[in-house]
Design a protein around this motif. Structure first.
Motif, short mmCIF file in Angstrom:
data_model
loop_
_atom_site.label_atom_id
_atom_site.label_comp_id
_atom_site.label_asym_id
_atom_site.label_seq_id
_atom_site.Cartn_x
_atom_site.Cartn_y
_atom_site.Cartn_z
N ILE A 61 0.84 -1.20 0.00
CA ILE A 61 0.00 0.00 0.00
C ILE A 61 0.87 1.25 0.00
CG2 ILE A 61 -1.65 1.33 1.38
CD1 ILE A 61 -2.84 -1.40 2.27
N ARG A 62 1.88 1.28 0.84
CA ARG A 62 2.76 2.45 0.89
C ARG A 62 3.48 2.66 -0.45
NH1 ARG A 62 3.89 0.13 6.06
NH2 ARG A 62 2.96 1.38 7.74
N ALA A 63 3.92 1.55 -1.04
CA ALA A 63 4.61 1.65 -2.33
C ALA A 63 3.69 2.21 -3.41
CB ALA A 63 5.15 0.28 -2.74
N ALA A 64 2.44 1.75 -3.43
CA ALA A 64 1.50 2.20 -4.46
C ALA A 64 1.12 3.66 -4.26
CB ALA A 64 0.26 1.32 -4.45
N TRP A 65 0.74 4.03 -3.03
CA TRP A 65 0.24 5.39 -2.81
C TRP A 65 1.36 6.44 -2.73
CZ3 TRP A 65 -3.28 1.60 -2.18
CH2 TRP A 65 -4.59 1.90 -2.53
N SER A 66 2.61 6.00 -2.69
CA SER A 66 3.71 6.97 -2.72
C SER A 66 3.93 7.51 -4.13
CB SER A 66 4.99 6.32 -2.21
OG SER A 66 5.41 5.27 -3.07
N ARG A 67 3.33 6.84 -5.14
CA ARG A 67 3.55 7.25 -6.52
C ARG A 67 2.61 8.35 -6.99
NH1 ARG A 67 4.52 1.50 -7.18
NH2 ARG A 67 2.39 1.16 -7.92
N ALA A 68 1.41 8.42 -6.40
CA ALA A 68 0.42 9.41 -6.85
C ALA A 68 -0.70 9.49 -5.81
CB ALA A 68 -0.15 9.01 -8.22
N PRO A 69 -1.48 10.59 -5.82
CA PRO A 69 -2.60 10.74 -4.87
C PRO A 69 -3.81 9.91 -5.31
CG PRO A 69 -2.52 12.64 -6.30
CD PRO A 69 -1.32 11.80 -6.66
N PHE A 70 -3.64 8.60 -5.26
CA PHE A 70 -4.73 7.72 -5.68
C PHE A 70 -5.88 7.75 -4.67
CE2 PHE A 70 -0.99 5.38 -7.54
CZ PHE A 70 -1.31 5.61 -8.87
N ASN A 71 -7.11 7.73 -5.19
CA ASN A 71 -8.24 7.45 -4.32
C ASN A 71 -8.18 5.98 -3.91
OD1 ASN A 71 -9.52 9.94 -4.01
ND2 ASN A 71 -10.65 9.74 -5.93
N VAL A 72 -9.05 5.60 -2.98
CA VAL A 72 -8.97 4.27 -2.38
C VAL A 72 -10.22 3.46 -2.72
CG1 VAL A 72 -8.66 2.95 -0.24
CG2 VAL A 72 -7.65 5.25 -0.48
N GLY A 73 -9.99 2.32 -3.35
CA GLY A 73 -11.08 1.38 -3.63
C GLY A 73 -11.02 0.22 -2.65
N ILE A 74 -12.18 -0.23 -2.18
CA ILE A 74 -12.26 -1.40 -1.30
C ILE A 74 -12.94 -2.51 -2.09
CG2 ILE A 74 -13.22 -2.37 0.82
CD1 ILE A 74 -13.24 0.46 1.99
N ALA A 75 -12.24 -3.62 -2.31
CA ALA A 75 -12.82 -4.78 -2.98
C ALA A 75 -13.70 -5.50 -1.97
CB ALA A 75 -11.71 -5.70 -3.50
N THR A 76 -15.01 -5.40 -2.14
CA THR A 76 -15.93 -5.86 -1.11
C THR A 76 -15.92 -7.37 -0.92
OG1 THR A 76 -17.63 -5.56 -2.83
CG2 THR A 76 -17.51 -3.90 -1.12
N GLY A 77 -15.81 -8.15 -2.00
CA GLY A 77 -15.83 -9.60 -1.86
C GLY A 77 -14.69 -10.12 -1.01
#
Length: 300
Positions: A61-77
Motif C-alpha cells: 500500500i505504501r509503495a503504491a500510494w507513494s507514486r500518486a494521490p490515488f483514491n482508495v477502492g475497497i474490494a468488497t468480496g
C-alpha cells in the motif's frame, strides 16, 4: 494529499479490507488492464484483475500510494463485506432537482415493511450525497452485486464489486465516514432478499402433493384483486399483506410459490410499483410467512 489518501488506505487495510488504487479524483481503477499486463510481479503467472490484486499488505500500500494521490477502492468480496449503496435521484436539466425519494428513504421504507429498524452499522457519505452501509457478509454465502433488487436507487456491492473508501476525493466532494468503522452482520431478512430466489420445484416439495386447491385459487384471486385496486400510498402495504397471507398456503402445499409470485408481481406492477419494488416486497414477505407457517393449524 497523497499522505492523507495513503493513510485512508492503510486504515481500511487495518480493518481487514482489501484495497487498491483508483485514479486520482475519480472512481476508476488505476491498475493496468489485461491488454497492457506486463506479466511480472503479482501477474507473473497470468493477468490478475483489481479484485485479485487488492491487498491488506501495508508495504504494498505504501509503495503504491507513494507514486500518486490515488483514491482508495475497497474490494468488497475479498474483504468479507456487503455494502448497501443508497444513491441520490438524478437531477434533470429542466427542473434541476428531483422529487423522487432517495435510496436512503427507499431502504428505510423497506426496513419498516419488514418490521425492523434501519440497521446500525458503519456508514459513509458519498461525494454525491448518498450513503454506503457496510455489513459483514455471512460465512459460506457468496453474494454478488445487485442493481435495483432491493429497491430504486438501492444497489449492493459484494463479490465482483468495490466501493470508494472514506477519505477519497472527487470533484463533487469527499467521501466521509459518518460513524465508527464497526460493521454489523447482514440481517437475515435482508439476506433473504439478496440471495437468489429458489427455482420453481419440478415436483411438489410441500407437505401435501396436491396442486392448488379451489379455496386456495379463490384466495389468490382475491388477494391479487386487493393489490390491483390499492390506492397510492397503500400499494406496497397491500402487496405485503397479500404475500403474508398467501405465504401460508405455499407452506401448506396448497399453492406453488411461482404461481403466487407471478400473480402478485403482475398485480403490484399494475398499480404503478416498479418490478424491483414488487420483487423485494414479495421475497421478504413470502419468506417470512413460509418460515412461520410450516404447520397447518388443526381444526377446532
Amino acid at each position: 494529499m497523497s499522505e492523507h489518501l495513503m493513510r485512508a488506505a492503510l486504515e481500511a487495510a487495518e480493518l481487514g479490507w482489501h484495497v487498491f488504487p483508483l485514479r486520482p479524483g475519480t472512481k476508476r481503477p488505476a491498475l493496468h488492464g489485461e491488454a497492457t499486463c506486463p506479466r511480472t510481479g503479482t501477474c507473473a503467472s497470468g493477468h490478475r484483475k483489481w479484485e485479485q490484486r487488492a491487498t491488506t499488505d501495508p508495504d504494498r500500500i505504501r509503495a503504491a500510494w507513494s507514486r500518486a494521490p490515488f483514491n482508495v477502492g475497497i474490494a468488497t468480496g475479498p474483504s468479507g463485506l456487503l455494502v448497501i449503496d443508497l444513491d441520490m435521484p438524478k437531477t434533470t436539466s429542466t427542473k434541476g432537482s428531483s422529487d423522487a425519494p432517495d435510496g436512503a428513504a427507499t431502504f428505510a421504507a423497506l426496513c419498516e415493511r419488514a418490521g425492523h429498524a434501519v440497521p446500525t452499522t458503519y456508514r459513509t457519505r458519498t461525494a454525491s450525497g448518498g450513503q454506503h452501509l457496510h455489513f459483514t457478509a455471512p460465512d459460506g454465502v457468496r453474494l454478488s452485486n445487485t442493481a435495483g433488487t432491493i429497491g430504486e436507487l438501492v444497489d449492493t456491492r459484494a463479490w465482483g464489486g468495490y466501493v470508494v473508501a472514506a477519505g477519497s476525493i472527487l470533484p463533487a466532494g469527499r467521501y466521509e465516514a459518518l460513524s465508527a468503522p464497526v460493521t454489523a452482520r447482514v440481517p437475515g431478512w435482508l439476506l433473504s432478499i439478496l440471495q437468489p430466489a429458489p427455482r420453481a420445484a419440478r415436483a411438489p416439495s410441500g407437505p401435501v402433493t396436491a396442486q392448488s386447491r379451489p379455496y386456495a385459487d379463490t384466495a389468490l384471486d382475491n388477494e391479487a384483486r386487493n393489490v390491483a385496486s390499492a390506492q397510492p400510498g397503500g400499494r406496497e402495504a397491500a402487496l405485503f399483506r397479500a404475500a403474508r397471507a398467501l405465504g401460508r398456503l405455499i407452506a401448506w402445499g396448497d399453492l406453488p410459490r411461482h404461481v403466487v409470485e407471478q400473480a402478485l408481481q403482475e398485480a403490484g406492477e399494475s398499480t404503478g410499483l416498479t418490478a424491483a419494488e414488487c420483487r423485494s416486497t414479495l421475497r421478504s414477505a413470502l419468506n417470512w410467512s413460509i418460515t412461520h407457517n410450516q404447520r397447518r393449524p388443526e381444526a377446532a
